[in-house]
Design a protein around this motif. Structure first.
Motif, PDB file in Angstrom:
ATOM      1  N   ARG A 302      25.681 -25.344  17.855  1.00 58.58           N
ATOM      2  CA  ARG A 302      24.992 -25.130  16.963  1.00 58.58           C
ATOM      3  C   ARG A 302      23.363 -25.188  17.291  1.00 58.58           C
ATOM      4  NH1 ARG A 302      25.419 -26.738  11.806  1.00 58.58           N
ATOM      5  NH2 ARG A 302      23.448 -27.411  10.478  1.00 58.58           N
ATOM      6  N   CYS A 304      19.387 -25.491  16.285  1.00 58.14           N
ATOM      7  CA  CYS A 304      18.610 -26.087  14.931  1.00 58.14           C
ATOM      8  C   CYS A 304      17.259 -25.551  15.589  1.00 58.14           C
ATOM      9  CB  CYS A 304      18.867 -27.776  15.330  1.00 58.14           C
ATOM     10  SG  CYS A 304      20.192 -28.178  14.921  1.00 58.14           S
ATOM     11  N   PRO A 401      16.409 -27.900  10.255  1.00 55.41           N
ATOM     12  CA  PRO A 401      17.629 -27.162   9.826  1.00 55.41           C
ATOM     13  C   PRO A 401      18.414 -26.364  10.908  1.00 55.41           C
ATOM     14  CG  PRO A 401      15.494 -25.889   9.722  1.00 55.41           C
ATOM     15  CD  PRO A 401      15.139 -27.245  10.327  1.00 55.41           C
ATOM     16  N   GLY A 402      19.762 -26.030  10.720  1.00 53.54           N
ATOM     17  CA  GLY A 402      20.545 -25.746  11.888  1.00 53.54           C
ATOM     18  C   GLY A 402      21.436 -24.639  11.227  1.00 53.54           C
ATOM     19  N   LEU A 403      22.482 -24.015  12.409  1.00 52.65           N
ATOM     20  CA  LEU A 403      23.459 -22.993  12.112  1.00 52.65           C
ATOM     21  C   LEU A 403      24.423 -23.037  13.198  1.00 52.65           C
ATOM     22  CD1 LEU A 403      21.494 -20.038  10.617  1.00 52.65           C
ATOM     23  CD2 LEU A 403      22.485 -21.548   9.408  1.00 52.65           C
ATOM     24  N   PRO A 404      25.754 -23.118  12.925  1.00 53.10           N
ATOM     25  CA  PRO A 404      26.706 -22.916  13.839  1.00 53.10           C
ATOM     26  C   PRO A 404      26.586 -21.560  14.513  1.00 53.10           C
ATOM     27  CG  PRO A 404      27.535 -22.649  11.554  1.00 53.10           C
ATOM     28  CD  PRO A 404      26.252 -22.971  11.402  1.00 53.10           C
ATOM     29  N   VAL A 405      27.050 -21.496  15.882  1.00 54.01           N
ATOM     30  CA  VAL A 405      27.186 -20.500  16.504  1.00 54.01           C
ATOM     31  C   VAL A 405      28.643 -20.608  17.288  1.00 54.01           C
ATOM     32  CG1 VAL A 405      24.753 -19.968  16.789  1.00 54.01           C
ATOM     33  CG2 VAL A 405      26.188 -21.297  18.367  1.00 54.01           C
ATOM     34  N   CYS A 411      24.884 -13.372  21.111  1.00 60.87           N
ATOM     35  CA  CYS A 411      24.160 -13.474  19.745  1.00 60.87           C
ATOM     36  C   CYS A 411      22.540 -13.170  20.058  1.00 60.87           C
ATOM     37  CB  CYS A 411      24.183 -14.762  19.019  1.00 60.87           C
ATOM     38  SG  CYS A 411      25.785 -15.481  18.652  1.00 60.87           S
ATOM     39  N   THR A 419      20.778 -12.323  12.704  1.00 58.52           N
ATOM     40  CA  THR A 419      21.454 -13.645  13.416  1.00 58.52           C
ATOM     41  C   THR A 419      20.482 -14.809  13.487  1.00 58.52           C
ATOM     42  OG1 THR A 419      22.688 -12.083  14.926  1.00 58.52           O
ATOM     43  CG2 THR A 419      22.661 -14.521  15.287  1.00 58.52           C
ATOM     44  N   LEU A 420      20.778 -15.648  12.715  1.00 60.48           N
ATOM     45  CA  LEU A 420      20.038 -17.093  12.673  1.00 60.48           C
ATOM     46  C   LEU A 420      18.707 -16.599  11.685  1.00 60.48           C
ATOM     47  CD1 LEU A 420      20.059 -18.536  16.113  1.00 60.48           C
ATOM     48  CD2 LEU A 420      21.537 -18.809  14.317  1.00 60.48           C
ATOM     49  N   ALA A 422      18.168 -17.406   9.058  1.00 60.10           N
ATOM     50  CA  ALA A 422      17.913 -18.444   8.099  1.00 60.10           C
ATOM     51  C   ALA A 422      16.731 -19.638   8.844  1.00 60.10           C
ATOM     52  CB  ALA A 422      19.120 -19.125   7.582  1.00 60.10           C
ATOM     53  N   LEU A 423      16.882 -19.340  10.238  1.00 58.72           N
ATOM     54  CA  LEU A 423      15.862 -20.420  11.077  1.00 58.72           C
ATOM     55  C   LEU A 423      14.444 -19.407  11.083  1.00 58.72           C
ATOM     56  CD1 LEU A 423      18.429 -21.611  13.607  1.00 58.72           C
ATOM     57  CD2 LEU A 423      18.020 -22.402  11.400  1.00 58.72           C
TER      58      LEU A 423
END
Length: 514
Positions: A302, A304, A401-405, A411, A419-420, A422-423
């Protein structure tokens, strides 16, 4: 609650600068339509034994119509006001000399816009103090509704023992700007001398919670009653030391006057001893319904967004950017609309940092900590010297906030890569301000390349490869402390970032978790 501040109106007089007309009515006071100053002081003694007064108040503030005070200042350079104060001082000493002891009589004459011509009001009491000529304040009291924008309330002098602050300067020693509580509520400050810290008390006691935040150096006063909308009113009080007593002049003393409260002693608790005769049984695993089912890999890694790196805008003058303003909403995540922000942080073209709330705008120092939402702190950290040429501060995000990878899958991160995305919370024209007031440029254009770097999760950590030759990358540890400026991160020799550490690229401080 005792009456700490006695505020009375003397009524209508023909000449507000006539001391005799304000002091005592001619004839018997019993037949006067309204008591004058002498009668008020006599009826409200400072100390008494039984019904007999043993001590009287000696500091009195007179409030006159502002227009008449201004006229006196213009025409006589304030001579009539000075004569009035001196004449009342003489009358006070003459009539109450046996009740003064060693107390010095002091009068102050000020103007008030609310008073009509001929009206006079007076203030005296336990919490009314007039400083001696040349007396310097010992403390300065400041208040804030959001811990970001602080407004000065009043000074406290070395010999000023009691200070009452509240909604109105008539019923209290001083009024607090933006007072969030009721008109009858107040905060009492007790000064027992320069060697002792100021004691903070709330009135009434059962209506408020008062606690000292040693880390930030201020008091938090919170109402026990919720408002109609369900919110609980609160106020922050900061006590700053202006001057140190002679015994402490040679040593440094922090601005906070209350030391950190001692921690409660640790308590050891015995563990419950399990029955040695019990048999440990294996936990039954659920049997899958279809043994030949196909399973997809689960992304366990993840990334963040732990913080935002506030840039030095002075390095980007050629872009026309004069301010970068980042607002945090009630979830304490960046908000593109300023109306949704409970607190905002701005960096201007001179690299100064400001905090912005509903109470106003104020320049702040770094490091700092703020509490716009109860029990959640927003920290502003100092950047290390290795990053100071590009960045002004680090704005930590409490709710990162975080996203899975996916593991073992390269990436790419950059302002031109989805990619990412949203961050990349600053990829919006609403955060950047230009000299002509125009917006329309994404803040990501300051310091973040279209293809900045690539990363790949592995069992040893994350392999970082710089894709844009001019992209600056920095390595921070798990505590956001500076580790290194990443110089070598070529495809054939990637930079290994340990799990839980941070990478700074552009405005973004990314934490790479397992």
């Amino acid at each position: 609650m005792p009456v700490y501040v006695q505020h009375e109106a003397l009524g209508q007089v023909n000449d507000v600068f006539n001391a005799e007309a304000l002091w005592q009515a001619p004839g018997l006071a019993l037949f006067a339509r309204r008591p004058l100053l002498r009668d008020l002081l006599e009826r409200s003694p400072r100390e008494q034994r039984g019904r007999a007064a043993t001590r009287c108040f000696s500091h009195v503030k007179l409030l006159l119509p502002q227009e008449e005070v201004d006229d006196d200042r213009h025409l006589t350079r304030g001579a009539r006001a000075r004569d009035l104060a001196q004449s009342l001082t003489d009358l006070h000493r003459k009539d109450f000399g046996d009740l003064l002891g060693s107390d010095e009589v002091r009068y102050d004459v000020v103007g008030d816009d609310k008073l009509e011509p001929g009206q006079v009001e007076v203030k005296f009491g336990h919490a009314v103090y007039l400083p001696a000529p040349g007396e310097r304040p010992l403390y300065t009291i400041s208040a804030s509704r959001d811990s970001a924008v602080w407004k000065t309330v009043c000074p406290v002098y070395p010999n000023q023992r009691l200070t009452l602050i509240g909604e109105s300067g008539l019923s209290a020693t001083y009024a607090v700007p933006g007072w969030p509580f009721g008109a009858d509520d107040a905060i009492l400050l007790v000064n027992d001398g320069p060697e002792a810290p100021i004691e903070v008390q709330v009135r009434p006691k059962d209506a408020f919670e008062c606690s000292f935040d040693a880390a930030n150096g201020y008091y938090t006063i919170r109402s026990r009653r919720a408002g109609p909308d369900g919110t609980v009113a609160r106020l922050f009080i900061k006590i700053g030391r202006v001057s140190a007593p002679a015994s402490l002049s040679g040593s440094s003393r922090p601005n906070s006057v209350r030391p950190a409260p001692p921690r409660a002693p640790a308590v050891w608790k015995g563990r419950a001893v399990s029955d040695p005769e019990l048999t440990a049984l294996p936990v039954a695993r659920p049997v899958p319904k279809e043994l030949d089912a196909t399973y997809a890999p689960v992304a366990r890694q993840r990334v963040c967004l732990a913080a935002l790196a506030l840039p030095r805008l002075s390095r980007y003058r050629e872009t026309g950017a004069v301010a970068l303003e980042i607002g945090l909403n009630r979830a304490l995540v960046p908000a593109s609309q300023s109306k949704d922000a409970v607190i905002s942080f701005a960096v201007d073209h001179a690299d100064e940092v400001h905090a912005i709330t509903a109470a106003g705008r104020q320049r702040i120092d770094v490091p700092s900590s703020f509490t716009p939402i109860d029990a959640i702190a927003v920290r502003l950290l100092v950047v290390a010297p290795g990053m100071a040429d590009r960045y002004r501060a680090l704005l930590c995000l409490p709710n990162a906030p975080g996203l899975p990878v996916a593991a073992d899958t390269p990436c790419t991160f950059g302002r031109g890569v989805p990619t990412l995305a949203a961050l990349r919370v600053l990829d919006s024209p609403g955060f950047l301000r230009h000299a002509d007031g125009a917006t329309g440029t994404s803040a990501d254009r300051l310091g973040l390349s279209r293809n900045a770097f690539s990363f790949e999760a592995s069992k040893d950590g994350y392999r970082i490869v710089r894709l844009a030759p001019m992209q600056a990358l920095y390595h921070l540890d798990d505590q956001l402390d500076f580790v290194a400026s990443i110089d070598n991160a070529a495809p054939g020799q990637p930079y290994l970032l340990p799990v839980g550490h941070h990478l700074v690229a552009g405005h973004y401080v990314l934490r790479f978790d397992a």
